[in-house]
Design a protein around this motif. Structure first.
Motif, PDB file in Angstrom:
ATOM      1  N   CYS A  48       0.718  -1.116   0.168  1.00  0.00           N
ATOM      2  CA  CYS A  48       0.030   0.212   0.032  1.00  0.00           C
ATOM      3  C   CYS A  48       0.936   1.270  -0.184  1.00  0.00           C
ATOM      4  N   GLY A  49       1.918   1.384   0.694  1.00  0.00           N
ATOM      5  CA  GLY A  49       2.739   2.549   0.921  1.00  0.00           C
ATOM      6  C   GLY A  49       3.307   2.835  -0.351  1.00  0.00           C
ATOM      7  N   GLY A  50       3.474   2.072  -1.421  1.00  0.00           N
ATOM      8  CA  GLY A  50       3.854   2.451  -2.752  1.00  0.00           C
ATOM      9  C   GLY A  50       3.042   2.654  -3.822  1.00  0.00           C
ATOM     10  N   CYS A  51       1.796   2.684  -3.495  1.00  0.00           N
ATOM     11  CA  CYS A  51       0.382   2.804  -4.181  1.00  0.00           C
ATOM     12  C   CYS A  51      -0.055   4.184  -4.335  1.00  0.00           C
ATOM     13  N   ARG A  52      -0.101   4.675  -5.591  1.00  0.00           N
ATOM     14  CA  ARG A  52      -0.549   6.253  -5.899  1.00  0.00           C
ATOM     15  C   ARG A  52      -1.804   6.547  -5.511  1.00  0.00           C
ATOM     16  N   PHE A  53      -2.577   5.429  -4.744  1.00  0.00           N
ATOM     17  CA  PHE A  53      -3.869   5.954  -4.247  1.00  0.00           C
ATOM     18  C   PHE A  53      -3.649   5.978  -2.732  1.00  0.00           C
ATOM     19  N   TRP A  54      -2.619   5.590  -2.199  1.00  0.00           N
ATOM     20  CA  TRP A  54      -2.436   5.602  -0.610  1.00  0.00           C
ATOM     21  C   TRP A  54      -2.117   7.071  -0.290  1.00  0.00           C
ATOM     22  N   VAL A  55      -2.866   7.520   0.687  1.00  0.00           N
ATOM     23  CA  VAL A  55      -2.686   8.796   1.209  1.00  0.00           C
ATOM     24  C   VAL A  55      -2.388   8.830   2.863  1.00  0.00           C
ATOM     25  N   ALA A  56      -1.252   9.185   3.188  1.00  0.00           N
ATOM     26  CA  ALA A  56      -0.604   9.083   4.448  1.00  0.00           C
ATOM     27  C   ALA A  56      -1.524   9.837   5.479  1.00  0.00           C
ATOM     28  N   CYS A  68      -6.909   4.463   1.831  1.00  0.00           N
ATOM     29  CA  CYS A  68      -6.974   3.971   0.612  1.00  0.00           C
ATOM     30  C   CYS A  68      -7.932   4.871  -0.026  1.00  0.00           C
ATOM     31  N   THR A  69      -7.619   5.433  -1.233  1.00  0.00           N
ATOM     32  CA  THR A  69      -8.581   6.220  -2.308  1.00  0.00           C
ATOM     33  C   THR A  69      -8.742   5.636  -3.698  1.00  0.00           C
ATOM     34  N   ASN A  70      -8.490   4.329  -3.801  1.00  0.00           N
ATOM     35  CA  ASN A  70      -8.409   3.578  -4.979  1.00  0.00           C
ATOM     36  C   ASN A  70     -10.111   3.170  -5.280  1.00  0.00           C
ATOM     37  N   SER A  71     -10.883   3.694  -6.076  1.00  0.00           N
ATOM     38  CA  SER A  71     -12.473   3.270  -6.002  1.00  0.00           C
ATOM     39  C   SER A  71     -12.423   1.890  -6.680  1.00  0.00           C
ATOM     40  N   ARG A  72     -11.466   1.103  -7.066  1.00  0.00           N
ATOM     41  CA  ARG A  72     -11.601  -0.225  -7.769  1.00  0.00           C
ATOM     42  C   ARG A  72     -11.246  -1.156  -6.477  1.00  0.00           C
ATOM     43  N   SER A  73     -10.465  -0.482  -5.144  1.00  0.00           N
ATOM     44  CA  SER A  73     -10.346  -1.370  -4.421  1.00  0.00           C
ATOM     45  C   SER A  73     -11.366  -1.657  -3.513  1.00  0.00           C
ATOM     46  N   PRO A  74     -11.209  -2.986  -2.776  1.00  0.00           N
ATOM     47  CA  PRO A  74     -12.025  -3.377  -1.736  1.00  0.00           C
ATOM     48  C   PRO A  74     -11.818  -2.344  -0.356  1.00  0.00           C
ATOM     49  N   PHE A  75     -10.829  -1.978  -0.358  1.00  0.00           N
ATOM     50  CA  PHE A  75     -10.283  -1.123   1.102  1.00  0.00           C
ATOM     51  C   PHE A  75     -10.573   0.359   0.740  1.00  0.00           C
ATOM     52  N   ASP A  76     -10.882   0.775  -0.443  1.00  0.00           N
ATOM     53  CA  ASP A  76     -11.448   2.251  -0.611  1.00  0.00           C
ATOM     54  C   ASP A  76     -12.172   2.888   0.571  1.00  0.00           C
ATOM     55  N   GLY A  77     -11.474   3.981   1.037  1.00  0.00           N
ATOM     56  CA  GLY A  77     -12.221   4.838   2.330  1.00  0.00           C
ATOM     57  C   GLY A  77     -11.659   4.360   3.672  1.00  0.00           C
ATOM     58  N   ARG A  78     -10.772   3.246   3.351  1.00  0.00           N
ATOM     59  CA  ARG A  78     -10.443   2.761   4.744  1.00  0.00           C
ATOM     60  C   ARG A  78      -8.891   2.713   5.194  1.00  0.00           C
ATOM     61  N   VAL A  79      -8.673   2.912   6.166  1.00  0.00           N
ATOM     62  CA  VAL A  79      -7.040   2.950   6.988  1.00  0.00           C
ATOM     63  C   VAL A  79      -6.528   1.713   6.628  1.00  0.00           C
ATOM     64  N   ARG A  80      -5.397   1.801   5.944  1.00  0.00           N
ATOM     65  CA  ARG A  80      -4.614   0.531   5.522  1.00  0.00           C
ATOM     66  C   ARG A  80      -3.233   0.833   6.183  1.00  0.00           C
ATOM     67  N   PHE A  81      -2.430  -0.342   6.519  1.00  0.00           N
ATOM     68  CA  PHE A  81      -1.082  -0.258   6.877  1.00  0.00           C
ATOM     69  C   PHE A  81      -0.243  -0.113   5.689  1.00  0.00           C
ATOM     70  N   GLU A  82       0.913   0.633   5.892  1.00  0.00           N
ATOM     71  CA  GLU A  82       1.566   0.838   4.599  1.00  0.00           C
ATOM     72  C   GLU A  82       2.069  -0.542   3.945  1.00  0.00           C
ATOM     73  N   HIS A  83       2.475  -1.530   4.629  1.00  0.00           N
ATOM     74  CA  HIS A  83       3.075  -2.680   4.429  1.00  0.00           C
ATOM     75  C   HIS A  83       1.831  -3.709   3.848  1.00  0.00           C
ATOM     76  N   ASP A  84       0.684  -3.370   4.024  1.00  0.00           N
ATOM     77  CA  ASP A  84      -0.371  -4.343   3.591  1.00  0.00           C
ATOM     78  C   ASP A  84      -0.505  -4.172   1.836  1.00  0.00           C
ATOM     79  N   GLY A  85      -1.383  -4.572   1.458  1.00  0.00           N
ATOM     80  CA  GLY A  85      -1.653  -4.459  -0.175  1.00  0.00           C
ATOM     81  C   GLY A  85      -3.038  -5.282  -0.708  1.00  0.00           C
ATOM     82  N   CYS A  86      -3.148  -4.973  -1.924  1.00  0.00           N
ATOM     83  CA  CYS A  86      -4.366  -5.570  -2.381  1.00  0.00           C
ATOM     84  C   CYS A  86      -4.225  -5.790  -3.923  1.00  0.00           C
TER      85      CYS A  86
END
Length: 98
Positions: A48-56, A68-86
């Protein structure tokens, strides 16, 4: 509900106990825990920390967490750990992380 004010300004998120509690709660919902036996080597490059849709987040929690601000991700609008991913990872053009 309004922002929590401390000393006349917005709360900066620098309460160690609160931040540790948040980390423990949020870590329980990781999609791809790096310590799990099934973690794939290829996922290290798509965290996540390297994704262009991740906003710290701001403050101390922003060192490890973002939204996460990626509308295609199931995690859109959720807080994510920078070392997680999808599976909807979209790398940054400059290759930055965090």
């Amino acid at each position: 509900m309004g922002a929590v004010l401390v000393s006349g300004g917005p709360w900066a998120g620098d309460d160690r106990g609160h931040n540790d509690e948040c980390h423990a709660r949020w870590a329980a919902s990781l999609n791809r825990p790096t310590a799990e036996p099934g973690y794939q080597d290829g996922w290290y490059d798509s965290q996540c920390g390297g994704c262009r849709f991740w906003v710290a987040l701001s403050g101390e929690l922003g060192q490890d967490y973002g939204a996460c601000t990626n509308s295609r991700s199931p995690f859109d609008g959720r807080v994510r750990f920078e070392h997680d991913g999808c599976d909807c990872f979209a790398g940054r053009e400059d290759g930055s992380f965090g």
